[in-house]
Motif scaffolding. Structure first.
Motif, PDB file in Angstrom:
ATOM      1  N   PRO B  16      53.112  29.178  45.082  1.00 15.00           N
ATOM      2  CA  PRO B  16      53.258  30.637  44.998  1.00 15.00           C
ATOM      3  C   PRO B  16      52.140  31.421  45.688  1.00 15.00           C
ATOM      4  O   PRO B  16      52.372  32.529  46.136  1.00 15.00           O
ATOM      5  CB  PRO B  16      53.284  30.908  43.488  1.00 15.00           C
ATOM      6  CG  PRO B  16      52.907  29.629  42.817  1.00 15.00           C
ATOM      7  CD  PRO B  16      53.249  28.539  43.761  1.00 15.00           C
ATOM      8  N   HIS B  17      50.942  30.850  45.803  1.00 16.78           N
ATOM      9  CA  HIS B  17      49.833  31.609  46.387  1.00 16.78           C
ATOM     10  C   HIS B  17      49.675  31.357  47.877  1.00 16.78           C
ATOM     11  O   HIS B  17      48.682  31.742  48.460  1.00 16.78           O
ATOM     12  CB  HIS B  17      48.521  31.267  45.673  1.00 16.78           C
ATOM     13  CG  HIS B  17      48.499  31.740  44.265  1.00 16.78           C
ATOM     14  ND1 HIS B  17      48.186  33.028  43.932  1.00 16.78           N
ATOM     15  CD2 HIS B  17      48.788  31.103  43.116  1.00 16.78           C
ATOM     16  CE1 HIS B  17      48.263  33.163  42.609  1.00 16.78           C
ATOM     17  NE2 HIS B  17      48.633  32.012  42.099  1.00 16.78           N
ATOM     18  N   ALA B 101      38.022  32.784  37.607  1.00 11.58           N
ATOM     19  CA  ALA B 101      38.938  32.924  38.736  1.00 11.58           C
ATOM     20  C   ALA B 101      39.648  31.601  39.008  1.00 11.58           C
ATOM     21  O   ALA B 101      40.861  31.568  39.251  1.00 11.58           O
ATOM     22  CB  ALA B 101      38.167  33.390  39.976  1.00 11.58           C
ATOM     23  N   GLN B 102      38.892  30.492  38.935  1.00 12.52           N
ATOM     24  CA  GLN B 102      39.472  29.177  39.218  1.00 12.52           C
ATOM     25  C   GLN B 102      40.538  28.803  38.193  1.00 12.52           C
ATOM     26  O   GLN B 102      41.467  28.067  38.488  1.00 12.52           O
ATOM     27  CB  GLN B 102      38.361  28.115  39.220  1.00 12.52           C
ATOM     28  CG  GLN B 102      37.442  28.236  40.425  1.00 12.52           C
ATOM     29  CD  GLN B 102      36.232  27.327  40.306  1.00 12.52           C
ATOM     30  OE1 GLN B 102      35.739  27.059  39.213  1.00 12.52           O
ATOM     31  NE2 GLN B 102      35.746  26.856  41.438  1.00 12.52           N
ATOM     32  N   LEU B 103      40.359  29.317  36.954  1.00  7.16           N
ATOM     33  CA  LEU B 103      41.306  28.979  35.888  1.00  7.16           C
ATOM     34  C   LEU B 103      42.396  30.046  35.748  1.00  7.16           C
ATOM     35  O   LEU B 103      43.253  29.935  34.881  1.00  7.16           O
ATOM     36  CB  LEU B 103      40.553  28.824  34.559  1.00  7.16           C
ATOM     37  CG  LEU B 103      39.579  27.643  34.491  1.00  7.16           C
ATOM     38  CD1 LEU B 103      38.763  27.684  33.207  1.00  7.16           C
ATOM     39  CD2 LEU B 103      40.330  26.320  34.590  1.00  7.16           C
ATOM     40  N   GLY B 104      42.326  31.090  36.591  1.00  8.90           N
ATOM     41  CA  GLY B 104      43.336  32.142  36.540  1.00  8.90           C
ATOM     42  C   GLY B 104      43.234  33.017  35.299  1.00  8.90           C
ATOM     43  O   GLY B 104      44.235  33.569  34.842  1.00  8.90           O
ATOM     44  N   GLN B 105      42.011  33.141  34.731  1.00  7.72           N
ATOM     45  CA  GLN B 105      41.825  33.983  33.541  1.00  7.72           C
ATOM     46  C   GLN B 105      41.462  35.395  33.973  1.00  7.72           C
ATOM     47  O   GLN B 105      40.279  35.722  34.114  1.00  7.72           O
ATOM     48  CB  GLN B 105      40.712  33.390  32.655  1.00  7.72           C
ATOM     49  CG  GLN B 105      40.988  31.961  32.214  1.00  7.72           C
ATOM     50  CD  GLN B 105      39.756  31.253  31.700  1.00  7.72           C
ATOM     51  OE1 GLN B 105      38.643  31.534  32.133  1.00  7.72           O
ATOM     52  NE2 GLN B 105      39.947  30.307  30.802  1.00  7.72           N
ATOM     53  N   LYS B 106      42.481  36.216  34.174  1.00  8.57           N
ATOM     54  CA  LYS B 106      42.275  37.533  34.771  1.00  8.57           C
ATOM     55  C   LYS B 106      41.390  38.443  33.922  1.00  8.57           C
ATOM     56  O   LYS B 106      40.449  39.059  34.432  1.00  8.57           O
ATOM     57  CB  LYS B 106      43.648  38.193  34.986  1.00  8.57           C
ATOM     58  CG  LYS B 106      43.572  39.552  35.630  1.00  8.57           C
ATOM     59  CD  LYS B 106      44.964  40.128  35.814  1.00  8.57           C
ATOM     60  CE  LYS B 106      44.875  41.624  36.051  1.00  8.57           C
ATOM     61  NZ  LYS B 106      46.206  42.246  36.134  1.00  8.57           N
ATOM     62  N   LEU B 197      35.438  42.847  44.290  1.00  5.77           N
ATOM     63  CA  LEU B 197      36.075  41.729  43.578  1.00  5.77           C
ATOM     64  C   LEU B 197      36.807  42.233  42.348  1.00  5.77           C
ATOM     65  O   LEU B 197      37.912  41.785  42.028  1.00  5.77           O
ATOM     66  CB  LEU B 197      35.021  40.704  43.133  1.00  5.77           C
ATOM     67  CG  LEU B 197      34.341  39.842  44.176  1.00  5.77           C
ATOM     68  CD1 LEU B 197      33.379  38.878  43.496  1.00  5.77           C
ATOM     69  CD2 LEU B 197      35.358  39.059  45.001  1.00  5.77           C
ATOM     70  N   LEU B 198      36.165  43.188  41.649  1.00  6.41           N
ATOM     71  CA  LEU B 198      36.731  43.712  40.410  1.00  6.41           C
ATOM     72  C   LEU B 198      38.084  44.386  40.686  1.00  6.41           C
ATOM     73  O   LEU B 198      39.055  44.182  39.955  1.00  6.41           O
ATOM     74  CB  LEU B 198      35.733  44.704  39.797  1.00  6.41           C
ATOM     75  CG  LEU B 198      35.915  45.104  38.340  1.00  6.41           C
ATOM     76  CD1 LEU B 198      35.965  43.883  37.443  1.00  6.41           C
ATOM     77  CD2 LEU B 198      34.774  46.024  37.914  1.00  6.41           C
ATOM     78  N   GLN B 205      44.818  39.192  42.147  1.00 13.10           N
ATOM     79  CA  GLN B 205      44.890  38.447  43.405  1.00 13.10           C
ATOM     80  C   GLN B 205      44.221  37.071  43.362  1.00 13.10           C
ATOM     81  O   GLN B 205      44.279  36.328  44.321  1.00 13.10           O
ATOM     82  CB  GLN B 205      44.282  39.289  44.527  1.00 13.10           C
ATOM     83  CG  GLN B 205      45.134  40.509  44.857  1.00 13.10           C
ATOM     84  CD  GLN B 205      44.560  41.336  45.986  1.00 13.10           C
ATOM     85  OE1 GLN B 205      43.442  41.106  46.423  1.00 13.10           O
ATOM     86  NE2 GLN B 205      45.327  42.301  46.455  1.00 13.10           N
ATOM     87  N   PHE B 206      43.508  36.769  42.262  1.00 15.48           N
ATOM     88  CA  PHE B 206      42.793  35.483  42.235  1.00 15.48           C
ATOM     89  C   PHE B 206      43.419  34.506  41.247  1.00 15.48           C
ATOM     90  O   PHE B 206      43.935  34.901  40.202  1.00 15.48           O
ATOM     91  CB  PHE B 206      41.325  35.707  41.873  1.00 15.48           C
ATOM     92  CG  PHE B 206      40.623  36.649  42.811  1.00 15.48           C
ATOM     93  CD1 PHE B 206      40.609  36.398  44.183  1.00 15.48           C
ATOM     94  CD2 PHE B 206      39.985  37.787  42.332  1.00 15.48           C
ATOM     95  CE1 PHE B 206      39.975  37.270  45.057  1.00 15.48           C
ATOM     96  CE2 PHE B 206      39.345  38.660  43.198  1.00 15.48           C
ATOM     97  CZ  PHE B 206      39.339  38.412  44.563  1.00 15.48           C
ATOM     98  N   GLY B 207      43.365  33.228  41.609  1.00 13.48           N
ATOM     99  CA  GLY B 207      43.906  32.181  40.748  1.00 13.48           C
ATOM    100  C   GLY B 207      43.464  30.827  41.251  1.00 13.48           C
ATOM    101  O   GLY B 207      42.683  30.735  42.198  1.00 13.48           O
ATOM    102  N   PRO B 208      43.956  29.734  40.646  1.00 17.04           N
ATOM    103  CA  PRO B 208      43.501  28.384  40.985  1.00 17.04           C
ATOM    104  C   PRO B 208      43.640  28.044  42.470  1.00 17.04           C
ATOM    105  O   PRO B 208      42.863  27.241  42.984  1.00 17.04           O
ATOM    106  CB  PRO B 208      44.411  27.490  40.147  1.00 17.04           C
ATOM    107  CG  PRO B 208      44.868  28.335  39.023  1.00 17.04           C
ATOM    108  CD  PRO B 208      44.927  29.736  39.543  1.00 17.04           C
ATOM    109  N   GLN B 209      44.606  28.653  43.157  1.00 14.73           N
ATOM    110  CA  GLN B 209      44.791  28.327  44.568  1.00 14.73           C
ATOM    111  C   GLN B 209      44.054  29.283  45.500  1.00 14.73           C
ATOM    112  O   GLN B 209      43.965  29.043  46.701  1.00 14.73           O
ATOM    113  CB  GLN B 209      46.287  28.345  44.921  1.00 14.73           C
ATOM    114  CG  GLN B 209      47.045  27.149  44.395  1.00 14.73           C
ATOM    115  CD  GLN B 209      46.600  25.843  45.032  1.00 14.73           C
ATOM    116  OE1 GLN B 209      46.468  25.725  46.240  1.00 14.73           O
ATOM    117  NE2 GLN B 209      46.332  24.839  44.202  1.00 14.73           N
TER     118      GLN B 209
END
Lengths: 132, 239
Positions: B16-17, B101-106, B197-198, B205-209
């Motif tokens: 998806p990313h 961000a790596q774990l997708g914890q917005k 970034l914030l 826009q940020f997540g594991p991928q």
């Protein structure tokens, strides 16, 4: 998900693909160590270790810097090449500062001699006064 | 065309990313590793940039130790130590933000970025207070160094005597303002980047991928912390 992607993710361990989240325990531990070392360096500065003062302060700073680079900046787990690039820059900084210091101190005696021969030089400058 | 590339690179592109992966990269991981190496090369130029000022410091301190021994008494060790801890805490929240961000914890990512920004603002606030003290005391750089009478006597728990002032004391303040000024400028730039970034984090826009921007701004922020870790003892803790 296709087979190749699956293999790739397994190769990097877990569901996060290529991301390697640093365990929170390590982050907390490093932050605590950094704060303790800051307190230590302030306390150490109240004692007189003579010529060793600067080396004690720089030693503590080096340990703190290494903790930041290895764990906060992920170099401990990273591709070795990134760490190599970083260390290489420090090596060149050491050459730069080391050689400038050598050069400076080579000429220092002749500068001192000149100042002795011209006692009135520099007195008009803001910090002008007795030569020490 | 994009369909053709999809076919060539096949399997890895079905995520998806994937819209975040530029067409000249094999996959998200290769793109991330390239960006990170690029950031490290940039950080190296930053280290060399600062090393010019560290070199000035080394030359003047080795030639005029008495100037450093005398003038550093005007710096507030307590404020310097607090600022060091503030920056360490901000580095911690930044490192935690990368993890988020790596774990997708917005939500956690946004909280940690906000905390980092607040720490950075605190650091600059304390720095501004220190600078205004220097200005009031007349202990500024170069020819502007004209210490007022009230700059002497009891200062930060010690006693500074005017008659003990060595020649060229202003050199210490030239170096102090150049080093802390350049560092402070980097903190301001970092604050702008963290704000960016914030905003992107809020848009999800940020997540594991795709967490590259968080990771490399984090690297920059840690370098700013790293430089302060050396500046603090060199300027405030002289013995």
């Amino acid at each position: 998900m296709s087979g190749q992607a699956k293999v790739q993710e397994q190769g990097h361990g877990g569901d996060h693909g290529f991301a390697h989240p640093v365990p929170l325990k390590i982050l907390v531990g490093v932050a605590a160590a950094l704060i303790l070392l800051t307190i230590l360096t302030v306390v150490a500065s109240d004692f007189d270790f003579g010529a060793f003062d600067i080396w004690i302060a720089m030693g503590i700073a080096l340990v703190k810097g290494s903790l930041v680079a290895l764990f906060f900046m992920h170099l401990f787990w990273d591709k070795r090449f990134n760490g190599f690039v970083f260390i290489a820059s420090l090596f060149f900084v050491a050459i730069f500062i080391g050689f400038v210091l050598l050069d400076t101190h080579t000429y220092e005696s002749s500068v001192k001699q000149w100042v002795q021969d011209h006692p009135q030089s520099g007195h008009a400058l803001p910090g002008g006064g007795e030569h020490k | 065309m994009s369909q053709a590339i999809d076919t060539i690179h096949g399997a890895v592109d079905h995520h998806p990313h994937d819209s975040q992966v530029a067409h000249h990269f094999e996959n998200a991981e290769q793109q991330f590793e390239s960006a990170k190496l690029g950031m490290w090369v940039f950080l190296v130029t930053e280290i060399l940039f600062f090393s010019g000022l560290f070199c000035v410091y080394a030359v003047y301190r080795s030639l005029h130790p008495e100037v450093f021994l005398y003038a550093h008494q005007w710096l507030d060790k307590g404020l310097g130590a607090i600022n060091t801890i503030v920056l360490i805490v901000s580095s911690f929240t930044m490192a935690w933000a990368v993890r988020n961000a790596q774990l997708g914890q917005k939500k956690a990512l946004m909280i940690n970025l906000t905390l980092t920004l607040l720490c950075a603002a605190t650091f600059m606030g304390i720095k501004a207070e220190e600078y205004s003290q220097k200005y009031e005391h007349g202990t500024t750089w170069g020819a502007s160094f004209q210490p007022h009478p009230d700059a002497f006597g009891e200062v930060h728990g010690g006693e500074i005597k005017k008659e003990d002032m060595p020649r060229n004391t202003q050199i210490f303040f030239s170096i102090y303002f150049a080093l802390t000024g350049l560092h402070g400028f980097h903190v301001l730039v970092g604050m702008g980047l963290i704000l960016w970034l914030l905003i992107r984090a809020a848009k999800g826009q940020f997540g594991p991928q795709y967490f590259t921007p968080v990771d490399i701004v984090g690297l920059y922020w840690h370098l700013v912390d790293l430089i302060w870790i050396f500046l603090f003892p060199l300027l405030y803790l002289i013995h």
